[in-house]
Design a protein around this motif. Structure first.
Motif, PDB file in Angstrom:
ATOM      1  N   GLU A  86      33.019  44.545  74.835  1.00 40.49           N
ATOM      2  CA  GLU A  86      34.464  44.791  74.982  1.00 40.49           C
ATOM      3  C   GLU A  86      35.012  44.875  73.665  1.00 40.49           C
ATOM      4  O   GLU A  86      36.041  45.319  73.347  1.00 40.49           O
ATOM      5  CB  GLU A  86      35.030  43.547  75.755  1.00 40.49           C
ATOM      6  CG  GLU A  86      36.462  43.468  75.845  1.00 40.49           C
ATOM      7  CD  GLU A  86      37.030  42.566  76.891  1.00 40.49           C
ATOM      8  OE1 GLU A  86      38.164  42.519  77.140  1.00 40.49           O
ATOM      9  OE2 GLU A  86      36.510  41.819  77.182  1.00 40.49           O
ATOM     10  N   ALA A  87      34.600  43.783  72.502  1.00 41.33           N
ATOM     11  CA  ALA A  87      34.938  44.164  71.103  1.00 41.33           C
ATOM     12  C   ALA A  87      34.499  45.398  70.638  1.00 41.33           C
ATOM     13  O   ALA A  87      35.854  46.085  69.717  1.00 41.33           O
ATOM     14  CB  ALA A  87      34.095  42.965  70.409  1.00 41.33           C
ATOM     15  N   GLN A  88      33.791  46.075  70.999  1.00 39.58           N
ATOM     16  CA  GLN A  88      33.643  47.638  70.295  1.00 39.58           C
ATOM     17  C   GLN A  88      34.517  48.552  70.907  1.00 39.58           C
ATOM     18  O   GLN A  88      34.953  49.361  70.268  1.00 39.58           O
ATOM     19  CB  GLN A  88      32.276  48.079  70.562  1.00 39.58           C
ATOM     20  CG  GLN A  88      31.184  47.365  69.783  1.00 39.58           C
ATOM     21  CD  GLN A  88      29.611  48.033  69.620  1.00 39.58           C
ATOM     22  OE1 GLN A  88      29.709  49.364  69.698  1.00 39.58           O
ATOM     23  NE2 GLN A  88      28.621  47.324  69.815  1.00 39.58           N
ATOM     24  N   ARG A  89      34.676  48.225  72.133  1.00 44.74           N
ATOM     25  CA  ARG A  89      35.683  49.280  72.853  1.00 44.74           C
ATOM     26  C   ARG A  89      37.025  48.793  72.053  1.00 44.74           C
ATOM     27  O   ARG A  89      37.828  49.705  72.017  1.00 44.74           O
ATOM     28  CB  ARG A  89      35.767  48.912  74.314  1.00 44.74           C
ATOM     29  CG  ARG A  89      34.389  49.536  75.026  1.00 44.74           C
ATOM     30  CD  ARG A  89      34.589  49.510  76.639  1.00 44.74           C
ATOM     31  NE  ARG A  89      34.788  48.498  77.277  1.00 44.74           N
ATOM     32  CZ  ARG A  89      33.694  47.531  77.620  1.00 44.74           C
ATOM     33  NH1 ARG A  89      32.468  48.220  77.583  1.00 44.74           N
ATOM     34  NH2 ARG A  89      33.811  46.356  78.152  1.00 44.74           N
ATOM     35  N   TRP A  90      37.360  47.634  71.914  1.00 47.19           N
ATOM     36  CA  TRP A  90      38.503  47.281  71.191  1.00 47.19           C
ATOM     37  C   TRP A  90      38.778  48.062  69.886  1.00 47.19           C
ATOM     38  O   TRP A  90      39.779  48.546  69.466  1.00 47.19           O
ATOM     39  CB  TRP A  90      38.916  45.794  71.214  1.00 47.19           C
ATOM     40  CG  TRP A  90      39.873  45.322  70.320  1.00 47.19           C
ATOM     41  CD1 TRP A  90      41.296  45.329  70.472  1.00 47.19           C
ATOM     42  CD2 TRP A  90      39.960  45.090  68.849  1.00 47.19           C
ATOM     43  NE1 TRP A  90      42.188  44.980  69.495  1.00 47.19           N
ATOM     44  CE2 TRP A  90      41.400  44.639  68.365  1.00 47.19           C
ATOM     45  CE3 TRP A  90      38.691  44.874  67.868  1.00 47.19           C
ATOM     46  CZ2 TRP A  90      41.743  44.380  67.088  1.00 47.19           C
ATOM     47  CZ3 TRP A  90      39.239  44.415  66.648  1.00 47.19           C
ATOM     48  CH2 TRP A  90      40.569  44.183  66.107  1.00 47.19           C
ATOM     49  N   ILE A  91      37.803  47.966  69.000  1.00 49.85           N
ATOM     50  CA  ILE A  91      37.580  48.656  67.822  1.00 49.85           C
ATOM     51  C   ILE A  91      37.836  50.022  67.887  1.00 49.85           C
ATOM     52  O   ILE A  91      38.772  50.612  67.139  1.00 49.85           O
ATOM     53  CB  ILE A  91      36.114  48.318  66.960  1.00 49.85           C
ATOM     54  CG1 ILE A  91      35.979  46.977  66.839  1.00 49.85           C
ATOM     55  CG2 ILE A  91      35.913  49.303  65.805  1.00 49.85           C
ATOM     56  CD1 ILE A  91      34.708  46.445  66.367  1.00 49.85           C
ATOM     57  N   SER A 252      32.213  46.132  56.192  1.00 53.81           N
ATOM     58  CA  SER A 252      32.093  47.540  57.034  1.00 53.81           C
ATOM     59  C   SER A 252      31.458  47.134  58.121  1.00 53.81           C
ATOM     60  O   SER A 252      30.407  46.787  58.354  1.00 53.81           O
ATOM     61  CB  SER A 252      31.309  48.532  56.075  1.00 53.81           C
ATOM     62  OG  SER A 252      31.145  49.781  56.691  1.00 53.81           O
ATOM     63  N   PHE A 253      31.849  47.970  59.180  1.00 55.40           N
ATOM     64  CA  PHE A 253      31.301  48.092  60.585  1.00 55.40           C
ATOM     65  C   PHE A 253      31.478  49.522  61.136  1.00 55.40           C
ATOM     66  O   PHE A 253      32.496  49.987  60.847  1.00 55.40           O
ATOM     67  CB  PHE A 253      31.558  46.908  61.459  1.00 55.40           C
ATOM     68  CG  PHE A 253      33.018  46.779  61.812  1.00 55.40           C
ATOM     69  CD1 PHE A 253      33.859  47.493  62.589  1.00 55.40           C
ATOM     70  CD2 PHE A 253      33.825  45.711  61.227  1.00 55.40           C
ATOM     71  CE1 PHE A 253      35.101  47.532  62.802  1.00 55.40           C
ATOM     72  CE2 PHE A 253      35.234  45.585  61.411  1.00 55.40           C
ATOM     73  CZ  PHE A 253      35.968  46.646  62.089  1.00 55.40           C
ATOM     74  N   SER A 254      30.740  49.786  61.992  1.00 55.99           N
ATOM     75  CA  SER A 254      30.576  51.075  62.598  1.00 55.99           C
ATOM     76  C   SER A 254      30.416  50.951  64.060  1.00 55.99           C
ATOM     77  O   SER A 254      29.737  50.236  64.751  1.00 55.99           O
ATOM     78  CB  SER A 254      29.697  52.086  62.122  1.00 55.99           C
ATOM     79  OG  SER A 254      29.849  52.130  60.658  1.00 55.99           O
ATOM     80  N   ILE A 255      31.354  51.876  65.096  1.00 54.76           N
ATOM     81  CA  ILE A 255      30.566  52.111  66.420  1.00 54.76           C
ATOM     82  C   ILE A 255      30.504  53.429  66.744  1.00 54.76           C
ATOM     83  O   ILE A 255      30.679  54.455  66.013  1.00 54.76           O
ATOM     84  CB  ILE A 255      31.897  51.501  67.397  1.00 54.76           C
ATOM     85  CG1 ILE A 255      33.233  52.293  67.070  1.00 54.76           C
ATOM     86  CG2 ILE A 255      32.103  50.141  66.962  1.00 54.76           C
ATOM     87  CD1 ILE A 255      34.240  51.995  67.821  1.00 54.76           C
ATOM     88  N   GLY A 256      29.943  53.645  67.870  1.00 58.13           N
ATOM     89  CA  GLY A 256      29.793  55.084  68.160  1.00 58.13           C
ATOM     90  C   GLY A 256      28.142  55.608  68.070  1.00 58.13           C
ATOM     91  O   GLY A 256      27.249  54.781  68.070  1.00 58.13           O
ATOM     92  N   CYS A 340      34.829  51.434  59.940  1.00 61.97           N
ATOM     93  CA  CYS A 340      35.889  50.785  59.354  1.00 61.97           C
ATOM     94  C   CYS A 340      35.493  49.652  58.297  1.00 61.97           C
ATOM     95  O   CYS A 340      34.525  48.970  58.433  1.00 61.97           O
ATOM     96  CB  CYS A 340      36.657  50.139  60.457  1.00 61.97           C
ATOM     97  SG  CYS A 340      38.089  49.122  59.671  1.00 61.97           S
ATOM     98  N   ASN A 341      36.189  49.911  57.016  1.00 66.23           N
ATOM     99  CA  ASN A 341      35.711  48.933  55.932  1.00 66.23           C
ATOM    100  C   ASN A 341      37.042  48.463  55.417  1.00 66.23           C
ATOM    101  O   ASN A 341      38.161  49.044  55.409  1.00 66.23           O
ATOM    102  CB  ASN A 341      34.867  49.531  55.050  1.00 66.23           C
ATOM    103  CG  ASN A 341      35.573  51.027  54.369  1.00 66.23           C
ATOM    104  OD1 ASN A 341      36.559  50.817  53.575  1.00 66.23           O
ATOM    105  ND2 ASN A 341      35.251  52.042  54.975  1.00 66.23           N
TER     106      ASN A 341
END
Length: 348
Positions: A86-91, A252-256, A340-341
């Motif tokens: 859910e947190a990744q979807r929020w991001i 920094s973090f990334s999703i997808g 996102c960083n």
């Protein structure tokens, strides 16, 4: 012809489109059960990861997730996906709908008169905009004569005519948060917007967990960049060194989609280490690694997790009512990576 640097050779190896990238020597932290990879070591985080009180859902799957360092790159810390689904979807929602709106700047601003509503929201709302007429198109500054005279005129004809939000969304490559970075002067000389409070809370939690020695001033997100990659987008090797405060970490973090990330040394002559960054992975550049060359030479297609690409995955999330329906995000995340960083610019 000048001899290519070690970093450039590595970039070309992974950028080559005539063959599948060789991932045999790429470090995949998701596959490390013990210290089984030479030069890679498991770390204990300085503090537990704490879900920000500003977010109405559980952000981290565990408070003390595994973290890793690499001998060749002192100060680099990797936390393989500590987030809940859910947190990744929020991001995804935050980066596509909230952060791309004015006064934050994007790579499209010099050429288009972007509306206050996000391109993603417009594209999701008007998915059949082709039938709705020109009123659904975003006007081009080139076409209306309002382009800044200091901005180089685009060679691509696409930027010289009104465009549908969905088409512009595919051209979106970055947006800047907080202090607005000038890609021409390489300075923070374009004023400032307020850094998103919820995103700052998340960055602070991550920074506290990886590097908050006694006596160090508290991390605060003063500037940030969100990068939007499609399957063919790359990021050339570079060093982030505009900030006055180079002692604070770059978080920094990334999703997808998964990507190949290269981390080198203080010059391009240092042989870089290739790392596989998967959806949700956190990377903190601290200490010596803060001045290291790094880049993304390859994004890997068909690697996004199902909790992002399933059309109904986010329908029951706590914040789902504030954003377009999840199937719109799912379609985007199938073919994109979002990074996102954030960094603290001042020493005080």
């Amino acid at each position: 012809m000048s001899q290519q640097t070690a970093f450039r050779r590595a970039e070309k190896q992974f950028k080559a489109r005539d063959r599948q990238p060789d991932l045999e020597k790429v470090i995949d932290f998701a596959a490390i059960a013990t210290d089984s990879v030479a030069g890679v070591h498991r770390l204990s985080l300085s503090h537990s990861l704490c879900s920000p009180a500003s977010l109405p859902f559980k952000v981290f799957a565990q408070s003390r997730p595994p973290a890793y360092s690499i001998d060749k790159h002192p100060g680099l810390i990797i936390i393989p996906n500590p987030f809940t689904n859910e947190a990744q979807r929020w991001i995804a929602r935050k980066c596509l709908c909230d952060c791309t709106r004015p006064p934050n700047r994007t790579n499209l601003d010099p050429f288009f008169d972007l509306p206050s509503t996000s391109l993603f929201t417009l594209a999701a709302t008007n998915s059949d905009a082709e039938q709705l007429g020109d009123e659904c198109r975003v006007s081009s500054r080139v076409n209306t004569g309002t382009i800044d005279p200091d901005v180089t005129m685009p060679k691509d004809q696409f930027y010289s005519q009104p465009a549908l939000p969905a088409d512009l969304l595919e051209r979106l490559r970055w947006c800047t948060l907080g202090w607005q970075y000038n890609w021409t002067t390489k300075l923070y000389d374009l004023g400032a917007s307020e850094f998103d409070n919820e995103l700052d809370d998340l960055m602070r939690s991550l920074a506290a967990a990886v590097t908050m020695p006694r006596g160090e001033s508290q991390f605060v997100s003063q500037a940030g960049i969100i990068n939007y990659y499609d399957e063919r987008t790359t990021m050339a090797g570079h060093v982030d060194k505009t900030e006055e405060n180079m002692d604070a970490p770059l978080i920094s973090f990334s999703i997808g989609l998964t990507c190949v990330y290269l981390i080198g040394g203080c010059t391009r002559d240092t042989e870089p280490t290739p790392i596989l960054l998967r959806s949700g992975d956190v990377l903190a550049m601290c200490g010596e690694s803060r001045m290291a060359f790094h880049g993304v030479p390859r994004v890997l297609a068909d690697t996004a997790p199902s909790y992002l690409t399933d059309a109904e995955a986010g329908n029951n999330d706590a914040v789902s009512g504030k954003y377009p329906q999840w199937h719109n995000f799912a379609k985007y995340m199938e073919t994109h990576r979002i990074n996102c960083n954030a960094r603290k610019c001042l020493s005080i």
